[in-house]
Each structure stands twice: as structure tokens, then as C-alpha cells.
Design a protein around this motif. Structure first.
Motif, PDB file in Angstrom:
ATOM      1  N   THR A 114      -3.488   1.295  -3.015  1.00  0.00           N
ATOM      2  CA  THR A 114      -4.169   1.684  -4.247  1.00  0.00           C
ATOM      3  C   THR A 114      -5.658   1.403  -4.129  1.00  0.00           C
ATOM      4  OG1 THR A 114      -2.169   1.270  -5.542  1.00  0.00           O
ATOM      5  CG2 THR A 114      -4.242   1.361  -6.757  1.00  0.00           C
ATOM      6  N   ALA A 115      -6.004   0.239  -3.567  1.00  0.00           N
ATOM      7  CA  ALA A 115      -7.425  -0.083  -3.362  1.00  0.00           C
ATOM      8  C   ALA A 115      -8.079   0.914  -2.410  1.00  0.00           C
ATOM      9  CB  ALA A 115      -7.565  -1.504  -2.832  1.00  0.00           C
ATOM     10  N   LEU A 116      -7.370   1.304  -1.368  1.00  0.00           N
ATOM     11  CA  LEU A 116      -7.901   2.296  -0.435  1.00  0.00           C
ATOM     12  C   LEU A 116      -8.049   3.664  -1.106  1.00  0.00           C
ATOM     13  CD1 LEU A 116      -5.993   1.183   2.744  1.00  0.00           C
ATOM     14  CD2 LEU A 116      -8.479   1.427   2.577  1.00  0.00           C
ATOM     15  N   SER A 117      -7.137   3.978  -2.010  1.00  0.00           N
ATOM     16  CA  SER A 117      -7.235   5.224  -2.758  1.00  0.00           C
ATOM     17  C   SER A 117      -8.500   5.235  -3.609  1.00  0.00           C
ATOM     18  CB  SER A 117      -5.984   5.404  -3.628  1.00  0.00           C
ATOM     19  OG  SER A 117      -6.048   6.605  -4.350  1.00  0.00           O
ATOM     20  N   VAL A 118      -8.781   4.118  -4.272  1.00  0.00           N
ATOM     21  CA  VAL A 118     -10.000   3.992  -5.075  1.00  0.00           C
ATOM     22  C   VAL A 118     -11.230   4.163  -4.179  1.00  0.00           C
ATOM     23  CG1 VAL A 118     -11.407   2.397  -6.449  1.00  0.00           C
ATOM     24  CG2 VAL A 118      -8.935   2.518  -6.826  1.00  0.00           C
ATOM     25  N   GLN A 119     -11.216   3.489  -3.053  1.00  0.00           N
ATOM     26  CA  GLN A 119     -12.341   3.562  -2.123  1.00  0.00           C
ATOM     27  C   GLN A 119     -12.593   5.006  -1.671  1.00  0.00           C
ATOM     28  OE1 GLN A 119     -11.848   1.830   1.900  1.00  0.00           O
ATOM     29  NE2 GLN A 119     -13.617   0.569   1.371  1.00  0.00           N
ATOM     30  N   CYS A 120     -11.528   5.708  -1.316  1.00  0.00           N
ATOM     31  CA  CYS A 120     -11.672   7.105  -0.880  1.00  0.00           C
ATOM     32  C   CYS A 120     -12.172   7.998  -2.012  1.00  0.00           C
ATOM     33  CB  CYS A 120     -10.348   7.633  -0.333  1.00  0.00           C
ATOM     34  SG  CYS A 120      -9.893   6.897   1.249  1.00  0.00           S
ATOM     35  N   LEU A 121     -11.679   7.756  -3.226  1.00  0.00           N
ATOM     36  CA  LEU A 121     -12.131   8.551  -4.370  1.00  0.00           C
ATOM     37  C   LEU A 121     -13.624   8.363  -4.604  1.00  0.00           C
ATOM     38  CD1 LEU A 121     -11.374  10.415  -6.775  1.00  0.00           C
ATOM     39  CD2 LEU A 121     -11.046   8.331  -8.110  1.00  0.00           C
ATOM     40  N   THR A 122     -14.093   7.120  -4.552  1.00  0.00           N
ATOM     41  CA  THR A 122     -15.515   6.870  -4.786  1.00  0.00           C
ATOM     42  C   THR A 122     -16.377   7.469  -3.674  1.00  0.00           C
ATOM     43  OG1 THR A 122     -15.407   4.692  -3.733  1.00  0.00           O
ATOM     44  CG2 THR A 122     -15.137   4.765  -6.126  1.00  0.00           C
ATOM     45  N   GLN A 123     -15.797   7.675  -2.510  1.00  0.00           N
ATOM     46  CA  GLN A 123     -16.518   8.311  -1.402  1.00  0.00           C
ATOM     47  C   GLN A 123     -16.378   9.834  -1.430  1.00  0.00           C
ATOM     48  OE1 GLN A 123     -14.638   6.316   1.884  1.00  0.00           O
ATOM     49  NE2 GLN A 123     -15.936   4.507   1.694  1.00  0.00           N
ATOM     50  N   GLY A 124     -15.618  10.346  -2.400  1.00  0.00           N
ATOM     51  CA  GLY A 124     -15.448  11.786  -2.538  1.00  0.00           C
ATOM     52  C   GLY A 124     -14.387  12.387  -1.641  1.00  0.00           C
ATOM     53  N   ASN A 125     -13.563  11.558  -1.025  1.00  0.00           N
ATOM     54  CA  ASN A 125     -12.521  12.046  -0.136  1.00  0.00           C
ATOM     55  C   ASN A 125     -11.192  12.104  -0.898  1.00  0.00           C
ATOM     56  OD1 ASN A 125     -10.711  12.605   1.907  1.00  0.00           O
ATOM     57  ND2 ASN A 125     -11.662  11.212   3.379  1.00  0.00           N
ATOM     58  N   LEU A 126     -10.992  13.193  -1.640  1.00  0.00           N
ATOM     59  CA  LEU A 126      -9.828  13.316  -2.517  1.00  0.00           C
ATOM     60  C   LEU A 126      -8.524  13.388  -1.734  1.00  0.00           C
ATOM     61  CD1 LEU A 126     -11.136  15.811  -5.212  1.00  0.00           C
ATOM     62  CD2 LEU A 126     -11.162  13.326  -5.241  1.00  0.00           C
ATOM     63  N   ARG A 163      -3.473  10.673  -0.375  1.00  0.00           N
ATOM     64  CA  ARG A 163      -2.556  10.184   0.660  1.00  0.00           C
ATOM     65  C   ARG A 163      -2.262   8.692   0.473  1.00  0.00           C
ATOM     66  NH1 ARG A 163      -2.297   7.833   5.585  1.00  0.00           N
ATOM     67  NH2 ARG A 163      -4.519   7.423   5.799  1.00  0.00           N
ATOM     68  N   TYR A 164      -3.310   7.914   0.219  1.00  0.00           N
ATOM     69  CA  TYR A 164      -3.103   6.475   0.024  1.00  0.00           C
ATOM     70  C   TYR A 164      -2.323   6.201  -1.262  1.00  0.00           C
ATOM     71  CZ  TYR A 164      -6.025   4.941   3.923  1.00  0.00           C
ATOM     72  OH  TYR A 164      -6.534   4.699   5.169  1.00  0.00           O
ATOM     73  N   LEU A 165      -2.564   6.991  -2.298  1.00  0.00           N
ATOM     74  CA  LEU A 165      -1.811   6.769  -3.531  1.00  0.00           C
ATOM     75  C   LEU A 165      -0.346   7.127  -3.327  1.00  0.00           C
ATOM     76  CD1 LEU A 165      -2.541   5.617  -6.304  1.00  0.00           C
ATOM     77  CD2 LEU A 165      -2.410   7.932  -7.174  1.00  0.00           C
ATOM     78  N   ASP A 166      -0.060   8.157  -2.533  1.00  0.00           N
ATOM     79  CA  ASP A 166       1.325   8.485  -2.197  1.00  0.00           C
ATOM     80  C   ASP A 166       1.983   7.333  -1.448  1.00  0.00           C
ATOM     81  OD1 ASP A 166       1.125  10.951  -3.396  1.00  0.00           O
ATOM     82  OD2 ASP A 166       0.830  12.061  -1.527  1.00  0.00           O
ATOM     83  N   LEU A 167       1.240   6.708  -0.543  1.00  0.00           N
ATOM     84  CA  LEU A 167       1.773   5.539   0.172  1.00  0.00           C
ATOM     85  C   LEU A 167       2.063   4.406  -0.811  1.00  0.00           C
ATOM     86  CD1 LEU A 167      -0.429   5.344   3.414  1.00  0.00           C
ATOM     87  CD2 LEU A 167       2.039   5.697   3.306  1.00  0.00           C
ATOM     88  N   ALA A 168       1.153   4.199  -1.768  1.00  0.00           N
ATOM     89  CA  ALA A 168       1.359   3.153  -2.770  1.00  0.00           C
ATOM     90  C   ALA A 168       2.593   3.439  -3.614  1.00  0.00           C
ATOM     91  CB  ALA A 168       0.130   3.022  -3.662  1.00  0.00           C
ATOM     92  N   GLU A 169       2.825   4.708  -3.893  1.00  0.00           N
ATOM     93  CA  GLU A 169       3.972   5.088  -4.725  1.00  0.00           C
ATOM     94  C   GLU A 169       5.296   4.763  -4.039  1.00  0.00           C
ATOM     95  OE1 GLU A 169       5.059   8.647  -7.784  1.00  0.00           O
ATOM     96  OE2 GLU A 169       3.862   9.143  -6.014  1.00  0.00           O
ATOM     97  N   SER A 170       5.292   4.705  -2.720  1.00  0.00           N
ATOM     98  CA  SER A 170       6.523   4.407  -1.984  1.00  0.00           C
ATOM     99  C   SER A 170       6.806   2.906  -1.920  1.00  0.00           C
ATOM    100  CB  SER A 170       6.437   4.976  -0.562  1.00  0.00           C
ATOM    101  OG  SER A 170       5.507   4.236   0.212  1.00  0.00           O
ATOM    102  N   THR A 171       5.973   2.101  -2.565  1.00  0.00           N
ATOM    103  CA  THR A 171       6.145   0.646  -2.549  1.00  0.00           C
ATOM    104  C   THR A 171       6.586   0.158  -3.928  1.00  0.00           C
ATOM    105  OG1 THR A 171       3.888   0.096  -3.249  1.00  0.00           O
ATOM    106  CG2 THR A 171       4.241   0.521  -0.879  1.00  0.00           C
TER     107      THR A 171
END
Length: 193
Positions: free
Chosen positions: A32-44, A49-57
Motif C-alpha cells: 500500500t505504501a508503494l502504491s502511494v509512492q507510485c501514485l505521487t510519482q504519476g505511475n498509475l 499493481r502494488y495495490l493489487d498485491l496489497a489486496e491479496s494480503t
């Protein structure tokens, strides 16, 4: 890169989601933290992808659902975004960031009244972060809500650490509205005269 390195360390051993719930939770939190980081960098794409990984946990939080709402909204799924934001508020009803994200998502979808209502909710919360006021000023300028803009600007100018660059970005709008006195005051304060 540090968060990604931590994630690789967590994933080193197989079956962690099944056999180690604490590690699964940690993996979800990292993703989830990596998802936030990617979003702030504009890499949707990577944020999704990282949020999907978080969802599997096993990890779930207000931040997880807020990210799901933002990404759904950016992907064109407003009803999915609304459901995710509702879940985020169920976890943390006083989270002004959720309301801010809702406001921006509604604005992105052209739902001006709903954007203003969500923004109003964010501004009613006890908020320690001036970013909410910056968002408010931006939304009010975009929607040409001069009175509300002036109110948010006044609050922002009271902050001891108000960013002069933010104030400078308000100058064209103030000049367009004919508010030369306030524009002059801000220009003087920001040193752009």
C-alpha cells in the motif's frame, strides 16, 4: 527503493500469506505504501499493481481503501471509487484525506456539487495539514468560487509556514477577479514584485 527492498525481503520465503498472517499484514502495508509512492510519482500502472498485491494480503486500512478509491476514480469507475471511499470512512470517519480524495475524484468526473460537499467535509475536520487548504484553493479557483476561495486563502495566509509558491499561483486568479489589493499584498509577501 527502500520500501521495495523491504517488500522483496518479506517475499523471500514462500507461503507467507498462508503460514504467517503477521508477515502477510506487513506485506500488504508495504504494498500500500508503494502504491502511494507510485501514485505521487504519476505511475498509475505500478500504483495499481502494488495495490493489487496489497489486496491479496490480510492488510486493510483507511489508506488501502482510499488508494482503491483514487485509482478506481482515475480509471473511470466512479461508483467503485465511491464504494472504496465509503469503506475508508468506515475505518476512519474523521480522516480528512479521504474527503480530499473524494473531492478531487468528483471534480475529475465533473461532479462539481459533490466535489464541493466532500471538500466542505474535509474543511470541517480538525486538520493539521495545510495541504487541505491548498486543495481547497485549487478547487475553488477551478470552479470560480471566489468567496470560498478568499476564505481558504485567508486561512492559508494565517499559517506561519505558508508556502509562498502556493500564494504566487493564486495571483492570476486574483487579478482576473479584479482583486488588485490582495494580489499586491501577496506579491509583496512572496517577493514577486
Amino acid at each position: 527503493q527502500t520500501l521495495d527492498g523491504l517488500l522483496r525481503g518479506v517475499e523471500r520465503y514462500g507461503g507467507i500469506n498462508t503460514f504467517y498472517p503477521e508477515v502477510s499484514f506487513l506485506k500488504g502495508e508495504l504494498c500500500t505504501a508503494l502504491s502511494v509512492q507510485c501514485l505521487t510519482q504519476g505511475n498509475l500502472k505500478e500504483a495499481g499493481r502494488y495495490l493489487d498485491l496489497a489486496e491479496s494480503t490480510l492488510f486493510r486500512s483507511s489508506l488501502f481503501y482510499r488508494m482503491a478509491g483514487i485509482l478506481s476514480g482515475l480509471d473511470g469507475d466512479l461508483s467503485g471509487a465511491e464504494m472504496a471511499f465509503s469503506e475508508a470512512l468506515r475505518w476512519e470517519p474523521q480522516n480528512y484525506w479521504v474527503y480530499e480524495s473524494m473531492a478531487l475524484t468528483y471534480l475529475h468526473h465533473g461532479e462539481q456539487e459533490q466535489a464541493l460537499e466532500a471538500l466542505s467535509q474535509a474543511l470541517r475536520m480538525p486538520y493539521p495539514d495545510p495541504a487541505i487548504l491548498r486543495t481547497a484553493m485549487n478547487i475553488y479557483m477551478r470552479l470560480d468560487r471566489h468567496k470560498e476561495f478568499l476564505s481558504a486563502l485567508g486561512e492559508y495566509m494565517k499559517l506561519p509556514d505558508s508556502d509562498q509558491r502556493v500564494l504566487t499561483r493564486c495571483l492570476p486568479y486574483l487579478k482576473q477577479k479584479g482583486d488588485t489589493i490582495l494580489a499586491e499584498k501577496i506579491a509583496k509577501r512572496a517577493g514577486t514584485r
